[in-house]
Design a protein around this motif. Structure first.
Motif, PDB file in Angstrom:
ATOM      1  N   GLU A 104      62.885  59.828  25.367  1.00 25.70           N
ATOM      2  CA  GLU A 104      63.166  59.688  26.696  1.00 25.70           C
ATOM      3  C   GLU A 104      62.459  58.516  27.208  1.00 25.70           C
ATOM      4  O   GLU A 104      62.973  58.083  27.944  1.00 25.70           O
ATOM      5  N   LYS A 105      61.342  58.333  26.907  1.00 22.75           N
ATOM      6  CA  LYS A 105      60.204  57.302  27.503  1.00 22.75           C
ATOM      7  C   LYS A 105      61.114  55.785  27.427  1.00 22.75           C
ATOM      8  O   LYS A 105      61.211  55.096  28.303  1.00 22.75           O
ATOM      9  N   GLN A 106      61.523  55.642  26.009  1.00 21.86           N
ATOM     10  CA  GLN A 106      62.049  54.326  25.981  1.00 21.86           C
ATOM     11  C   GLN A 106      63.252  54.362  26.525  1.00 21.86           C
ATOM     12  O   GLN A 106      63.845  53.157  27.345  1.00 21.86           O
ATOM     13  N   LYS A 107      64.285  55.308  26.619  1.00 15.59           N
ATOM     14  CA  LYS A 107      65.285  55.347  27.425  1.00 15.59           C
ATOM     15  C   LYS A 107      65.361  54.984  28.686  1.00 15.59           C
ATOM     16  O   LYS A 107      66.049  54.228  29.307  1.00 15.59           O
ATOM     17  N   LYS A 108      64.239  55.530  29.515  1.00 15.01           N
ATOM     18  CA  LYS A 108      64.070  55.555  30.913  1.00 15.01           C
ATOM     19  C   LYS A 108      63.014  54.560  31.201  1.00 15.01           C
ATOM     20  O   LYS A 108      62.798  54.116  32.274  1.00 15.01           O
ATOM     21  N   LYS A 109      62.472  53.756  30.222  1.00 18.03           N
ATOM     22  CA  LYS A 109      61.389  52.572  30.371  1.00 18.03           C
ATOM     23  C   LYS A 109      60.410  53.093  31.307  1.00 18.03           C
ATOM     24  O   LYS A 109      59.908  52.470  32.363  1.00 18.03           O
ATOM     25  N   ALA A 110      59.814  54.389  31.359  1.00 14.42           N
ATOM     26  CA  ALA A 110      58.779  54.810  31.965  1.00 14.42           C
ATOM     27  C   ALA A 110      57.310  54.557  31.317  1.00 14.42           C
ATOM     28  O   ALA A 110      56.811  55.399  30.779  1.00 14.42           O
ATOM     29  N   TYR A 111      56.877  53.344  31.750  1.00 16.50           N
ATOM     30  CA  TYR A 111      55.716  52.930  31.011  1.00 16.50           C
ATOM     31  C   TYR A 111      54.598  52.553  32.195  1.00 16.50           C
ATOM     32  O   TYR A 111      54.845  52.254  33.062  1.00 16.50           O
ATOM     33  N   ARG A 112      53.353  52.394  31.523  1.00 21.16           N
ATOM     34  CA  ARG A 112      52.446  52.285  32.342  1.00 21.16           C
ATOM     35  C   ARG A 112      51.741  50.900  32.204  1.00 21.16           C
ATOM     36  O   ARG A 112      51.430  50.641  30.803  1.00 21.16           O
ATOM     37  N   VAL A 113      51.931  49.845  32.654  1.00 20.23           N
ATOM     38  CA  VAL A 113      51.558  48.627  32.314  1.00 20.23           C
ATOM     39  C   VAL A 113      50.198  48.012  32.871  1.00 20.23           C
ATOM     40  O   VAL A 113      49.887  48.086  34.085  1.00 20.23           O
ATOM     41  N   GLY A 114      49.320  47.579  31.886  1.00 18.18           N
ATOM     42  CA  GLY A 114      47.916  47.285  32.505  1.00 18.18           C
ATOM     43  C   GLY A 114      48.053  45.871  32.651  1.00 18.18           C
ATOM     44  O   GLY A 114      48.612  45.041  31.730  1.00 18.18           O
ATOM     45  N   VAL A 115      47.507  45.220  33.877  1.00 17.85           N
ATOM     46  CA  VAL A 115      47.405  43.836  34.264  1.00 17.85           C
ATOM     47  C   VAL A 115      45.950  43.489  34.295  1.00 17.85           C
ATOM     48  O   VAL A 115      45.150  44.166  35.054  1.00 17.85           O
ATOM     49  N   ILE A 116      45.790  42.496  33.670  1.00 17.72           N
ATOM     50  CA  ILE A 116      44.263  41.750  33.757  1.00 17.72           C
ATOM     51  C   ILE A 116      44.367  40.460  34.386  1.00 17.72           C
ATOM     52  O   ILE A 116      45.241  39.601  34.238  1.00 17.72           O
ATOM     53  N   LEU A 129      58.498  60.976  36.243  1.00 21.89           N
ATOM     54  CA  LEU A 129      58.135  60.914  34.546  1.00 21.89           C
ATOM     55  C   LEU A 129      59.248  60.327  33.990  1.00 21.89           C
ATOM     56  O   LEU A 129      59.209  59.761  32.890  1.00 21.89           O
ATOM     57  N   ASN A 130      60.506  60.187  34.720  1.00 29.15           N
ATOM     58  CA  ASN A 130      61.702  59.799  33.979  1.00 29.15           C
ATOM     59  C   ASN A 130      61.844  58.337  34.389  1.00 29.15           C
ATOM     60  O   ASN A 130      62.956  57.709  34.267  1.00 29.15           O
ATOM     61  N   GLY A 131      60.977  57.776  35.342  1.00 30.98           N
ATOM     62  CA  GLY A 131      61.170  56.204  35.953  1.00 30.98           C
ATOM     63  C   GLY A 131      62.237  55.980  36.626  1.00 30.98           C
ATOM     64  O   GLY A 131      62.720  54.853  37.017  1.00 30.98           O
ATOM     65  N   LYS A 132      62.488  57.109  37.549  1.00 27.38           N
ATOM     66  CA  LYS A 132      63.578  56.793  38.685  1.00 27.38           C
ATOM     67  C   LYS A 132      62.962  56.333  39.932  1.00 27.38           C
ATOM     68  O   LYS A 132      61.786  56.545  39.982  1.00 27.38           O
ATOM     69  N   THR A 143      57.829  47.993  38.752  1.00 29.14           N
ATOM     70  CA  THR A 143      58.590  49.483  39.520  1.00 29.14           C
ATOM     71  C   THR A 143      60.027  49.529  39.827  1.00 29.14           C
ATOM     72  O   THR A 143      60.468  50.298  39.613  1.00 29.14           O
ATOM     73  N   ARG A 144      60.494  48.262  39.901  1.00 31.86           N
ATOM     74  CA  ARG A 144      61.994  48.062  39.641  1.00 31.86           C
ATOM     75  C   ARG A 144      62.500  48.447  38.518  1.00 31.86           C
ATOM     76  O   ARG A 144      63.589  49.375  38.383  1.00 31.86           O
ATOM     77  N   ARG A 145      61.779  48.530  37.305  1.00 32.24           N
ATOM     78  CA  ARG A 145      62.183  48.959  36.231  1.00 32.24           C
ATOM     79  C   ARG A 145      61.584  50.549  35.878  1.00 32.24           C
ATOM     80  O   ARG A 145      61.975  51.068  34.857  1.00 32.24           O
ATOM     81  N   GLY A 146      61.125  51.012  36.741  1.00 27.00           N
ATOM     82  CA  GLY A 146      60.853  52.489  36.812  1.00 27.00           C
ATOM     83  C   GLY A 146      59.552  52.922  36.302  1.00 27.00           C
ATOM     84  O   GLY A 146      59.376  53.823  36.016  1.00 27.00           O
ATOM     85  N   SER A 147      58.576  51.731  36.170  1.00 25.20           N
ATOM     86  CA  SER A 147      57.343  52.028  35.616  1.00 25.20           C
ATOM     87  C   SER A 147      56.122  51.632  36.678  1.00 25.20           C
ATOM     88  O   SER A 147      56.589  51.152  38.000  1.00 25.20           O
ATOM     89  N   ILE A 148      55.188  51.720  36.350  1.00 21.63           N
ATOM     90  CA  ILE A 148      54.004  51.206  37.055  1.00 21.63           C
ATOM     91  C   ILE A 148      52.883  50.530  36.715  1.00 21.63           C
ATOM     92  O   ILE A 148      52.851  50.229  35.334  1.00 21.63           O
ATOM     93  N   THR A 149      52.141  49.903  37.397  1.00 22.03           N
ATOM     94  CA  THR A 149      51.017  48.820  36.791  1.00 22.03           C
ATOM     95  C   THR A 149      49.716  49.452  37.104  1.00 22.03           C
ATOM     96  O   THR A 149      49.546  50.249  38.347  1.00 22.03           O
ATOM     97  N   VAL A 150      48.609  48.984  36.374  1.00 17.74           N
ATOM     98  CA  VAL A 150      47.313  49.231  36.665  1.00 17.74           C
ATOM     99  C   VAL A 150      46.541  48.055  36.707  1.00 17.74           C
ATOM    100  O   VAL A 150      46.515  47.486  35.626  1.00 17.74           O
ATOM    101  N   LEU A 151      45.963  47.809  37.597  1.00 19.40           N
ATOM    102  CA  LEU A 151      44.986  46.362  37.830  1.00 19.40           C
ATOM    103  C   LEU A 151      43.895  46.493  37.413  1.00 19.40           C
ATOM    104  O   LEU A 151      43.003  47.234  37.818  1.00 19.40           O
TER     105      LEU A 151
END
Length: 337
Positions: A56-68, A27-30, A93-101
């Protein structure tokens, strides 16, 4: 009515059978949490009503990125756009977040009904490759998060665009061929199929104009199927130019195979160039003369722009990622015989 119980990390941990440390790291993007596990944790946290604090989310950059990406771009392997997606996923992933395709099939692309990622929450969306105008318009109207387009551009300031350097790269390609002594050209591809192919054709025309070869600009072999990158095919003309300049490596490989079936030698009888430097070896073992796109930088720019938009920072505009020429075996270094 009782006060709603605060959801804690322990609740998510207990529900999934995963340690509290792993839940916290996800959750903290580690680092150290797989994409699949991170996705499960985010989904369960959302289901239970747990929310990460905005700061906290902005600081850790824990985002969910949609890819189309359109299904037609990835039907055959290898796929340039799927490779770009993998790079985007790695950078995210390197930035501590995830992608959804989300892969958009032809029917959904043409109907453009509903909305993207209707069953999952995303913080921003990256669109790889040009989709139909109807689908892009649907995205603009329904998407409430930042949008970044890769290898496609428009004039809508609500979206950011990361482009391969089709115009400059093709201009550089033709200049190299002219220096080598080539004077008879034929462009292979449909400039009306996508904006990036049009850019490549315009760079081709500019270089011919500069070298007083404008009479060659109209010599174009268009693919027989205009709807879809991986349906390209061409017929070899009876009268050959000195060099075929193809809009991409895939069409260059198809053309070389057809030339060889007719007993025409590449590069001795005719030169052939590609574009993208994506798996550039032909069936005959030749290495294409082509233009290499920097996929790593494309991914870094795309994810970086999206994150800045998510965080409310200024981004905007069109960002062109330059590549480089790759001189292979499919044109003669000394020009035509």
């Amino acid at each position: 009515m009782g006060q709603k119980k605060e959801v804690k990390l322990e609740d998510i941990s207990r529900a999934l059978g995963i340690s509290v440390v792993t839940v916290s790291n996800a959750l903290n993007g580690k680092k150290g949490v797989s994409d699949a596990t991170r996705e499960k944790i985010f989904n369960k946290a959302s289901e239970l009503g747990y929310e990460i604090k905005k700061e906290e989310k902005q600081k850790k950059k824990a985002y969910r990125v949609g890819v189309i990406v359109a299904e037609r771009y990835i039907k055959e392997f290898p796929s340039f756009y799927m490779d770009v997606y993998k790079r985007v996923a790695q950078e995210t992933t390197r930035r501590g977040s995830i992608t959804v395709l989300e892969v958009v099939d032809e029917k959904k692309e043409e109907c453009a009904a509903g909305e993207a990622f209707s069953d999952v929450s995303v913080d921003g969306v990256i669109v790889i490759g040009q989709l139909s105008d109807k689908y892009i318009e649907m995205l603009k109207n329904t998407c409430r998060v930042p949008l970044v387009c890769v290898d496609y551009y428009d004039v809508d300031e609500r979206m950011d665009y990361v482009l391969t350097d089709g115009y400059g790269g093709m201009e550089e390609m033709v200049e190299m061929l002219v220096r080598a002594g080539y004077r008879s050209f034929q462009f292979v591809g449909n400039p009306l199929a996508t904006r990036n192919i049009m850019d490549r054709y315009m760079g081709y025309c500019k270089a011919l104009e500069r070298n007083k070869l404008s009479d060659q600009q109209g010599k174009v072999i268009s693919d027989r199927e205009t709807k879809g990158y991986y349906r390209l095919d061409v017929e070899v003309p009876q009268e050959l130019p000195e060099v075929f300049v193809c809009n991409c490596d895939k069409i260059a490989k198809i053309l070389i195979d057809k030339l060889q079936q007719r007993g025409i030698s590449v590069p001795d009888d005719v030169g052939v160039t590609g574009f993208d430097n994506f798996h550039p070896q032909t069936s005959a073992g030749l290495l294409l003369t082509t233009y290499e796109n920097d996929e790593k930088r494309i991914a870094q720019a795309s994810v970086g722009l999206l994150f800045r938009r998510i965080e409310g920072k200024k981004a905007g505009g069109i960002h062109i990622i330059e590549g480089r020429l790759i001189e292979g075996d499919t044109v003669r270094k000394g020009g035509p015989v």
